[in-house]
Design an enzyme around this catalytic site. Sequence first.
Site, PDB file in Angstrom:
ATOM      1  N   HIS A  46      -0.914   6.858   8.631  1.00 40.30           N
ATOM      2  CA  HIS A  46      -0.108   5.722   9.074  1.00 40.30           C
ATOM      3  C   HIS A  46       1.374   5.930   8.723  1.00 40.30           C
ATOM      4  CE1 HIS A  46       0.608   1.386   9.926  1.00 40.30           C
ATOM      5  NE2 HIS A  46       1.540   1.529   8.986  1.00 40.30           N
ATOM      6  N   GLU A  47       1.654   6.217   7.467  1.00 37.57           N
ATOM      7  CA  GLU A  47       3.066   6.344   7.063  1.00 37.57           C
ATOM      8  C   GLU A  47       3.696   7.574   7.712  1.00 37.57           C
ATOM      9  OE1 GLU A  47       3.952   3.675   5.935  1.00 37.57           O
ATOM     10  OE2 GLU A  47       2.084   2.922   5.061  1.00 37.57           O
ATOM     11  N   HIS A  96       4.727   6.793  11.287  1.00 37.41           N
ATOM     12  CA  HIS A  96       5.934   5.976  11.383  1.00 37.41           C
ATOM     13  C   HIS A  96       7.185   6.830  11.605  1.00 37.41           C
ATOM     14  CE1 HIS A  96       5.068   1.793  10.937  1.00 37.41           C
ATOM     15  NE2 HIS A  96       4.529   1.864   9.736  1.00 37.41           N
ATOM     16  N   GLY A 109       0.828  -1.199   0.000  1.00 33.69           N
ATOM     17  CA  GLY A 109       0.000   0.000   0.000  1.00 33.69           C
ATOM     18  C   GLY A 109       0.863   1.249   0.000  1.00 33.69           C
ATOM     19  N   MET A 132       4.873   2.946   1.860  1.00 37.47           N
ATOM     20  CA  MET A 132       6.098   2.660   2.605  1.00 37.47           C
ATOM     21  C   MET A 132       6.677   3.941   3.196  1.00 37.47           C
ATOM     22  SD  MET A 132       8.389   0.540   3.618  1.00 37.47           S
ATOM     23  CE  MET A 132       9.794   1.080   4.565  1.00 37.47           C
ATOM     24  N   GLU A 133       7.072   3.854   4.458  1.00 39.55           N
ATOM     25  CA  GLU A 133       7.426   5.032   5.253  1.00 39.55           C
ATOM     26  C   GLU A 133       8.871   5.490   5.157  1.00 39.55           C
ATOM     27  OE1 GLU A 133       6.755   1.933   6.533  1.00 39.55           O
ATOM     28  OE2 GLU A 133       7.984   1.497   8.276  1.00 39.55           O
TER      29      GLU A 133
HETATM   30  N1  BES Z   1       6.014  -0.642   6.468  1.00 42.10           N
HETATM   31  C1  BES Z   1       4.827  -0.956   5.755  1.00 42.10           C
HETATM   32  C2  BES Z   1       5.086  -1.243   4.301  1.00 42.10           C
HETATM   33  C3  BES Z   1       5.564  -2.639   4.021  1.00 42.10           C
HETATM   34  C4  BES Z   1       4.665  -3.674   3.992  1.00 42.10           C
HETATM   35  C5  BES Z   1       6.875  -2.903   3.752  1.00 42.10           C
HETATM   36  C6  BES Z   1       5.116  -4.947   3.730  1.00 42.10           C
HETATM   37  C7  BES Z   1       7.335  -4.174   3.495  1.00 42.10           C
HETATM   38  C8  BES Z   1       6.442  -5.212   3.479  1.00 42.10           C
HETATM   39  C9  BES Z   1       3.834   0.202   5.823  1.00 42.10           C
HETATM   40  O1  BES Z   1       3.959   1.039   6.910  1.00 42.10           O
HETATM   41  C10 BES Z   1       2.478  -0.417   5.913  1.00 42.10           C
HETATM   42  O2  BES Z   1       2.184  -1.052   6.878  1.00 42.10           O
HETATM   43  N2  BES Z   1       1.666  -0.239   4.879  1.00 42.10           N
HETATM   44  C11 BES Z   1       0.375  -0.836   4.775  1.00 42.10           C
HETATM   45  C12 BES Z   1      -0.725   0.169   4.895  1.00 42.10           C
HETATM   46  C13 BES Z   1      -1.003   0.563   6.314  1.00 42.10           C
HETATM   47  C14 BES Z   1      -2.050   1.640   6.365  1.00 42.10           C
HETATM   48  C15 BES Z   1      -1.402  -0.594   7.190  1.00 42.10           C
HETATM   49  C16 BES Z   1       0.294  -1.489   3.405  1.00 42.10           C
HETATM   50  O3  BES Z   1       1.193  -1.277   2.592  1.00 42.10           O
HETATM   51  O4  BES Z   1      -0.661  -2.217   3.164  1.00 42.10           O
HETATM   52 ZN    ZN Z   2       3.238   0.457   8.765  1.00 41.53          ZN
END
Ligand code: BES
Ligand code: ZN
Length: 737
Positions: A301-302, A305, A265, A267-268
């Site tokens: 969310h991001e 982080h 979705g 990435m932070e």
């Molecule tokens: N740090 C994650 C992105 C990520 C997900 C990196 C999987 C590597 C593997 C990011 O903060 C995240 O959690 N994104 C979610 C959306 C969020 C609103 C829950 C996502 O990408 O679905």
């Molecule tokens: Zn996250």
Amino acid sequence: MKKPLIKYLKDYRPPAFLVDRVNLDIDLFDDHALVNATLEIRRNEDISDPSPSLFLDGRELELLSIDLDGTPLTSADYETKEEGILVKPGKKPCVLKLTTRIYPRENTSLEGLYMAGDTFLTQCEAEGFRRITYFPDRPDVMSRYTVRITADKTRYPVLLSNGDLVSTEDAGNGRHRVCFEDPFPKPCYLFALVAGDLACVEDRYVTQEGKTVSLKFFVDHGDEDKCAHAMESLKKSMRWDEETFGLCYDLSTYMIVATHAFNAGAMENKGLNIFNSKYVLARPETATDTDYQLIEGVIGHEYFHNWTGNRVTLNSWFQLSLKEGLTVFRDQEFSSDTGSRAIKRITDVRTLRAGQFPEDAGPMAHPIRPESYIEMNNFYTATVYNKGAEVIRMIHTLLGKDGFRKGMDLYFQRFDGKAVTTEDFVKSMEDAGGVDLSQFRLWYSQAGTPRIRVERQFDPKARAYTLVFEQTIPDTPGQTDKRPMRIPVTLSLLDGNGKALPLDSNPGHAEKTPVNREARETFRFENIAEEPVPSLFRGFSAPVNVDAGYSHEELMFLMAHDTDAFNRWDAAQVLVLSAMNGLIELRRMGKTPVMDQRLIDAFEKTLLDTEADKALIAQILTIPTETELGDRMESIDVEAIHEARDFFMESLAKALYVHFRNVFENNRESGPYTIDPASMARRKLKNTALSYLALVEYNRADFVFNEFTQAANMTDKLATLTFLADMEHELADRALD
Ligand code: BES
Ligand code: ZN
């Protein structure tokens, strides 16, 4: 086949070497990229290993040169392993230089540096940085980065990395070069690079500290007019974190790149988030109310982080919930504060029950802090994220708002700039909140959804009411005989009018949070004149399955009168579920289905309730999906569930037709389209009413088709289209075309 390598939490050791500074010089070409990495390395003082070695992870890299303090190393000077190289840097600080060649165009792993259309971009979480250069690719190695990027000027006019842009220069041959510096030490999973031909939408934000931050969205040309909502959401997030947790943004620029070709979705990456464009771009013609809400939540969310994940990070991937659980909790709170808290809670619990409960009950069950993993990418689970957020929420409940804030303050005071563990977090909460969380910690190590059985007893003579809570935690793979956990039960006792009885000695305090410590625990309430109906686990105060043994009448009472919106909704869910079970039973016995009149009455009351939030009424009127129903049944008869659900909705639609019609007409769009919570709630209720009307309206296809044609926003368009698509009618085909 090669044997998978299992990593264990119990084997964690801090790194023997640290990398204080990283200089990356990256040259981007059509068919490859050259990466020059300069690493300033020193021994980790905390580790007493007489002859430590440094493991540099690397995957699919062509190593062109490697030298240590200016001396080239030959393959005899380092050991080549399957997934990296092993070097022996010695006691003194040293500088390791590496040149690698990589092939972003051929990289289809969606990790490391790859192409999304004509744009170069990176995804380094969890273990993607090792596809860019050899590096100790683990989050407890935090470094300050300087990044130079060189690329063709016309094809890649925009070159980005983390931190501040410190220089731009011509590099000859139609190429240009930029240099970015990130002053904050970070783990390599937060590194990012973007190069492409993108449009930029700019705004600014002034922090509470008086610093001006430039906000930049990079999107495809032509998408500039779809960024306004995401930009507003970003500013709201920044304000909210200042007001709620006293946390300000720390760099002078915040960049977000939106791309259609992003796997996750969003990435932070520090100062340079990369988003799937569906979580950025929105206009009324293209986005529904749900899309708008999702964008606000993901942007938040991001952004959050930046403190929970980036400034304070993880020491290993076993601690993933430290940043994800906490950040999901923070984005949930943000959305609750900007929209409707009750609706947000209901939506989040629906997500938890639909995704996490089955996970916790199946072969993949694992604790929110897993004990082992093979492929980290498979551990971004509903358990780590959503149950992780529930565990944080319970800490919030146990400490109260102020105590929780104190805990957060202490956490940042202790660990800013460090790579830590969930234990460090819990300890901060314990120390600041003055509560003993020793038993509570089991939530981090025990998997499975606890089951709570509640016994109720009223003694009119003694005017005493007792509640007995009995908890059992089901066995999960590798875990049996679990210990009882501490579970906060937020509860009220309701009198005949639905008023909460004063509890404790304080008459103003009508809500109480006792906590369960034993497998069986009794709570006794004195001075209770008449038998109350208990409203338990208000706001879903713990991620558990509850059997309170409510009668039909009690559930209808709670559905109509509970002052806790979540429990009103939940009572309706239980009622609907039991009605479905009844219908399925009749079907099995070959009898004709009959609709329970008491339920029709209960739904009528809800439809006529003018006091309640419209979005709550819509939620109560929304019958659980077939999947949700199946998840809560002993055995799943797909066809029977389908038929029962259809029969149930059609019966309601026929019996309450006039009310649905009124609700529909009274909540039509009037005036310009707006996306404030009240308007969204109104649309939700209107379309929910329409979903029933679509089941009975004489010549219903014409009616819905007419609404479809007149819909002036995507929410209404998609809702009406969905109802049409469920009909076998020529107008449905026309609408779909
Ligand atoms: N740090 C994650 C992105 C990520 C997900 C990196 C999987 C590597 C593997 C990011 O903060 C995240 O959690 N994104 C979610 C959306 C969020 C609103 C829950 C996502 O990408 O679905
Ligand atoms: Zn996250």
